[in-house]
Design a protein around this motif. Structure first.
Motif, short mmCIF file in Angstrom:
data_model
loop_
_atom_site.label_atom_id
_atom_site.label_comp_id
_atom_site.label_asym_id
_atom_site.label_seq_id
_atom_site.Cartn_x
_atom_site.Cartn_y
_atom_site.Cartn_z
N GLY A 89 49.23 41.99 46.02
CA GLY A 89 49.37 43.25 45.28
C GLY A 89 48.04 43.97 45.20
O GLY A 89 47.09 43.59 45.85
N ASP A 90 47.97 45.05 44.41
CA ASP A 90 46.69 45.73 44.24
C ASP A 90 46.10 45.38 42.89
O ASP A 90 46.70 44.70 42.07
N ILE A 91 44.87 45.86 42.65
CA ILE A 91 44.10 45.43 41.48
C ILE A 91 44.78 45.79 40.17
O ILE A 91 44.55 45.13 39.15
N SER A 92 45.64 46.80 40.18
CA SER A 92 46.30 47.22 38.95
C SER A 92 47.28 46.18 38.42
O SER A 92 47.73 46.27 37.28
N MET A 93 47.63 45.21 39.24
CA MET A 93 48.61 44.21 38.81
C MET A 93 47.96 43.01 38.13
O MET A 93 48.63 42.07 37.73
N LEU A 94 46.64 43.02 37.97
CA LEU A 94 45.93 41.88 37.41
C LEU A 94 46.45 41.48 36.04
O LEU A 94 46.72 40.31 35.78
N GLU A 95 46.60 42.45 35.16
CA GLU A 95 47.07 42.14 33.80
C GLU A 95 48.47 41.55 33.82
O GLU A 95 48.76 40.58 33.12
N ASN A 96 49.35 42.13 34.65
CA ASN A 96 50.72 41.61 34.76
C ASN A 96 50.72 40.18 35.25
O ASN A 96 51.43 39.32 34.74
N PHE A 97 49.90 39.93 36.27
CA PHE A 97 49.87 38.58 36.84
C PHE A 97 49.30 37.59 35.85
O PHE A 97 49.80 36.46 35.72
N ASN A 98 48.23 37.96 35.14
CA ASN A 98 47.62 37.04 34.17
C ASN A 98 48.60 36.62 33.09
O ASN A 98 48.53 35.49 32.58
N SER A 99 49.52 37.51 32.73
CA SER A 99 50.49 37.16 31.69
C SER A 99 51.48 36.11 32.18
O SER A 99 52.10 35.40 31.39
N THR A 159 54.84 45.66 42.19
CA THR A 159 53.73 45.09 41.41
C THR A 159 53.09 43.94 42.17
O THR A 159 51.98 44.04 42.67
N PHE A 160 53.83 42.82 42.29
CA PHE A 160 53.30 41.69 43.03
C PHE A 160 54.41 40.71 43.38
O PHE A 160 55.50 40.74 42.83
#
Length: 296
Positions: free
Chosen positions: A207-217, A105-106
């Motif tokens: 990471g890639d763009i799909s991890m944005l939501e995970n990172f924001n949390s 993920t990241f």
């Protein structure tokens, strides 16, 4: 009769070949799993309070995360992910994540840039839409040289998260969405800057763009986890003896410091994300051959 015998022999030989292929693939998967498991188990992570840069700053590892020190991080960034050698204070991983995880993920790279005290007076007057257009133009202007040097071209798609500056705590964060050549998945470049007396701490999410939501949390607790020690804080700046950076908040976001360091420095900053893509591609290739274990 000969035709029947030939058919039987053909089917038998094909079965034997298929069985040999399956056995070979199974062996390769076992080796793949063993190597990855060995690599991932070779690291020693830390939690709790970590000293960064010989007393320069402190990291309070957030709940749900683990820290990999500078020496081990160099191994990850250079030996495993193929980046050119560079200095790093360490890597912050989610507790269930490893450098060679199949479903990466990241992670967050932490480093420090001693570029002088950054005057933040321009923060309130910045137009982030105008700044984005300038950054897009600068990015496009580098692509010809990128291509000539054998690097993929890159397009700055836009803000994945618009810049935000916390005036009170002297912390800045923003995210860019990038597209490399014909990559199927766009790259997320999430930057956090903690301003100090003589420079800034850089927390860079990989990471890639799909991890944005995970990172924001997790973003807020990551931002709060790092602070300069007394004597190195932004408020400790002494105009009589300390150097002032040649750029402000706008220049920090736009990456003007990289432009001054030369074009190759810009390439190095993007190279980490290309390396992540290579890891993801290898993982994808493995799944195409062996299938997804969760579906078994």
């Amino acid at each position: 009769m000969k035709k029947l015998l030939f058919s039987v022999l053909f089917i038998t030989s094909m079965y034997a070949f298929s069985q040999e292929t399956v056995d070979s693939l199974a062996l390769k998967e076992a080796r793949y799993a063993f190597v990855l498991d060995s690599i991932n188990k070779s690291f020693t992570y830390q939690t709790g309070t970590i000293e960064l840069g010989e007393g320069l700053a402190t990291l309070h590892v957030p709940n749900g995360f683990k820290f990999l020190d500078s020496q081990q991080s160099q191994r990850v960034l250079t030996d495993l992910w193929g980046n050119p050698p560079s200095e790093s204070m360490g890597l912050l991983f989610p507790e269930d994540m490893t450098p060679m995880h199949d479903n990466f993920t990241f992670c967050v790279e932490i480093d420090y840039a001693e570029e002088g005290y950054i005057d933040d007076e321009d923060a309130e007057d910045l137009d982030y839409d105008d700044l984005l257009e300038e950054m897009q133009e600068d990015t496009n202007a580098t692509n010809t040289e990128r291509k000539e040097l054998g690097y993929p071209t890159v397009q700055l798609v836009g803000w994945a998260s618009a810049p935000y500056y916390d005036q009170e705590n002297k912390k800045l964060h923003w995210a860019k969405e990038l597209k490399f050549d014909d990559a199927d998945v766009n790259t997320l470049n999430y930057n956090i800057r903690v301003l100090g007396r003589k420079g800034y701490l850089n927390l860079n999410a990989i990471g890639d763009i799909s991890m944005l939501e995970n990172f924001n949390s997790d973003r807020d607790k990551i931002i709060k986890s790092v602070e300069f020690t007394p004597g190195n804080r932004y408020s400790d700046f002494n105009p009589d003896i300390d150097q002032v950076a040649a750029y402000g908040i706008g220049g920090l976001i736009a990456g003007k410091i990289l432009a001054k360091a030369g074009f190759f420095a810009v390439i190095l900053k993007f190279w980490k994300f290309i390396a992540i893509g290579a890891v993801a591609l290898f993982s994808s290739f493995r799944k195409k051959i062996f299938g997804n274990k969760k579906e078994a």
